[in-house]
Design an enzyme around this catalytic site. Structure first.
Site: not given
Ligand code: NAD
Length: 530
Positions: A268-269, A273, A291-292, A325-326
């Site tokens: 996620g973000s 993370g 993975e962020l 993310c890529s």
């Molecule tokens: P996000 O970080 O908003 O959410 C990801 C997950 O985290 C969701 O399930 C969300 O509900 C959960 N979450 C949110 N706040 C939380 C907390 N306080 N505690 C625990 N869990 C929590 O990300 P998103 O908008 O779903 O996805 C986009 C992001 O993910 C972008 O930054 C993107 O670059 C990244 N991403 C990275 C990769 C990689 O492999 N590096 C792959 C895909 C996406």
């Protein structure tokens, strides 16, 4: 005879596939869409230790971003109580799952991979509606999920279950090194690759004998539920995998904070993370596999094939509306070729077919949620102040697009000092800046706090080598016309984020991933016939 959406067919579709019978593909996809639409509008509980459990928060109303008045379903939203129940189930199930011979675990997971392939049209149609992915993008997501399971299983197999005879220091001892599961993993996934990432993370945790509590992104609970069904049908024990749909703060936060969770695997973000990483380890250090985000640069040099560069950048930038993310989100172009490169890039951008991504030839759909549209609008207005918006820059409305969250792909030229070159936006906004050559391009690329993917276009082998050596990114491409910075595949391109893009230095899709879900135990026995 109408094709059966549960019949996967034999052809594999990746993010960049070309050699597929497209007529058969579309016929199957149409059928699957009909099935998924027909199953919309239902209510779904949580599944904890195999039990249906209601959520304690307001349910998630899952709408398609293609038409936000269309409800795909209502999904229970977990809170602290349900999360705690899931941790109890996972702890209850962990000894039995860990003790199962690893070959038996792999057999179950491979059965899950087979089910994913069998249902790939259904899964892809679900994702196309839930995320707003094009047909090919969503099919790639499903195929990647199945390949990830197989790839991670083969890592356990090749390492012979991670049991290894070691050297003897005296003739009377026998030394064995064993990697053992940590116990309970929280698996938290993002919206953009809801099948591949959820499956990859959870399959690696399960294959190595951990139990898993899975929280899909709040935007994609339906795809997550389909994964749960597949694991259960494949034979994963109910206590080994619980499904807790829910929101980040309400369900995700109590999950990773629970002392009964032994490790977290998160994609996620960077913001979320980092919060988890800082807060997770209190009494001792727990594995935190992250993975962020990314802010991925394409570098276009004066010797580049500019046609290939423009196509690679356009594909890298506009696939999934830049919500990868890529995704290519910035370009550093040699000033001698900047005018011609930008002309070609605008030409390719104009060819993008915007619309309902469940339709055949559309390759650019909506954004995931209203906050993404707002972020896009803020970026555009900053770009107008700091530089020049060359194309796009507006929300798209009108009869069909007005029902969804559509914006135009946007290219802006900006001074290199602009923060729009270093902030992850996750919307179709491409920042272009001119540089004097490779040195400056690499310096500018490395200025960002992220280090996920990067791509160079150049006719010089020396420049390619220097790029690989000096760029701070885990996934690097040279002259990739099918996507300047995108398109990694399990077993081919390990996906390791450097700096703010990851935590462990060993990426998903790569050969060192699976071992991270285990801890080492050295076993020395003295005596006997050793
Ligand atoms: P996000 O970080 O908003 O959410 C990801 C997950 O985290 C969701 O399930 C969300 O509900 C959960 N979450 C949110 N706040 C939380 C907390 N306080 N505690 C625990 N869990 C929590 O990300 P998103 O908008 O779903 O996805 C986009 C992001 O993910 C972008 O930054 C993107 O670059 C990244 N991403 C990275 C990769 C990689 O492999 N590096 C792959 C895909 C996406």
């Amino acid at each position: 005879m109408a094709p059966n959406p549960g019949d996967g067919g034999s052809e594999k579709v990746t993010y960049t596939s070309a050699n597929v019978d497209m007529e058969a593909f579309h016929a199957r996809f149409d059928q699957a869409l009909e099935t998924v639409r027909g199953a919309s509008g239902q209510e779904h509980p949580l599944y904890i230790g195999g039990r249906e459990v209601p959520g304690s928060h307001d349910p998630i109303v899952d709408v398609t971003p293609i038409d936000t008045s269309f409800e795909l379903g209502r999904f229970a939203a977990a809170g602290q109580d349900e999360v705690f129940e899931a941790v109890t189930a996972a702890r209850r199930g962990r000894a039995e799952w860990a003790r199962l011979p690893w070959r038996d675990r792999l057999e179950i997971l491979r059965a899950a991979a087979a089910l994913i392939r069998e249902r790939k049209y259904l899964l892809a149609a679900t994702m196309s509606l839930e995320v707003g992915k094009s047909r090919l993008e969503s099919m790639g997501d499903a195929e990647e999920a199945a390949d990830l399971v197989d790839y991670y299983c083969s890592q356990v197999e090749e390492a012979d279950g991670f049991v290894r005879e070691m050297a003897r220091v005296t003739p009377h001892e026998r030394n064995i090194d064993v990697l053992r599961p940590y116990g309970v993993f929280a698996c938290i996934s993002p919206f953009n690759f809801p099948m591949a990432l959820s499956t990859g993370m959870s399959a690696a945790a399960l294959a190595t004998g951990n139990t898993v509590i899975y929280k899909p992104a709040e935007q994609t609970p339906w795809t997550g539920l389909r994964l749960y069904d597949i694991y259960m049908e494949a034979g994963v024990p109910a206590d080994a995998f619980s499904y807790v749909s829910g929101r980040g703060e309400e369900a995700g936060e109590p999950l990773w904070r629970h002392p009964g969770v032994d490790g977290v695997v998160f994609t996620g973000s960077r913001e979320v993370g980092m919060k988890i990483h800082h807060g997770l380890s209190r009494e001792w250090i727990k594995p935190c596999l992250m993975e962020l985000g990314g802010k991925n640069a394409a570098l276009v040099m004066d010797t580049a094939d500019l046609e290939a560069a423009a196509e690679g950048v356009a594909r890298g930038a506009w696939g999934l509306q830049n919500q990868k993310c890529s995704a290519t989100s910035r370009v550093y172009v040699h000033r001698d070729v900047a005018t011609e490169f930008v002309r070609l890039l605008l030409e390719k951008t104009a060819e993008v077919v915007i619309g309902d991504p469940t339709e055949r030839d559309v390759n650019f759909g909506p954004l995931i949620e209203p906050s993404s549209v707002e972020r896009y609008e803020r970026a555009v207005s900053r770009a107008r102040e700091e530089g020049e918006v060359l194309t796009g820059g507006a929300r798209l409305t009108g009869e069909a697009l007005g029902k969804g969250l559509y914006v135009a792909p946007t290219v802006a030229t900006l001074p290199l000092s602009s923060a729009l070159f270093t902030e992850e936006l996750f919307v179709p906004f491409l920042a272009v800046g001119e540089v004097s050559g490779l040195e400056e391009a690499i310096r500018e690329t490395n200025r960002a706090p992220y280090g996920l993917t990067s791509g160079i276009f150049t006719g010089s082998d020396e420049e390619i080598e220097r790029f690989f050596d000096e760029i701070e990114a885990g996934v690097c491409y040279a002259n990739k016309r099918t996507g300047a910075t995108t398109g990694a595949w399990p077993g081919a391109q390990p996906f390791c984020g450097w700096k703010g893009s990851g935590s462990t230095g060993k990426g998903g899709c790569g050969p060192y991933y699976v071992a991270q879900f285990m801890r080492e135990q050295s076993r020395t026995v003295i005596g006997g016939d050793a």
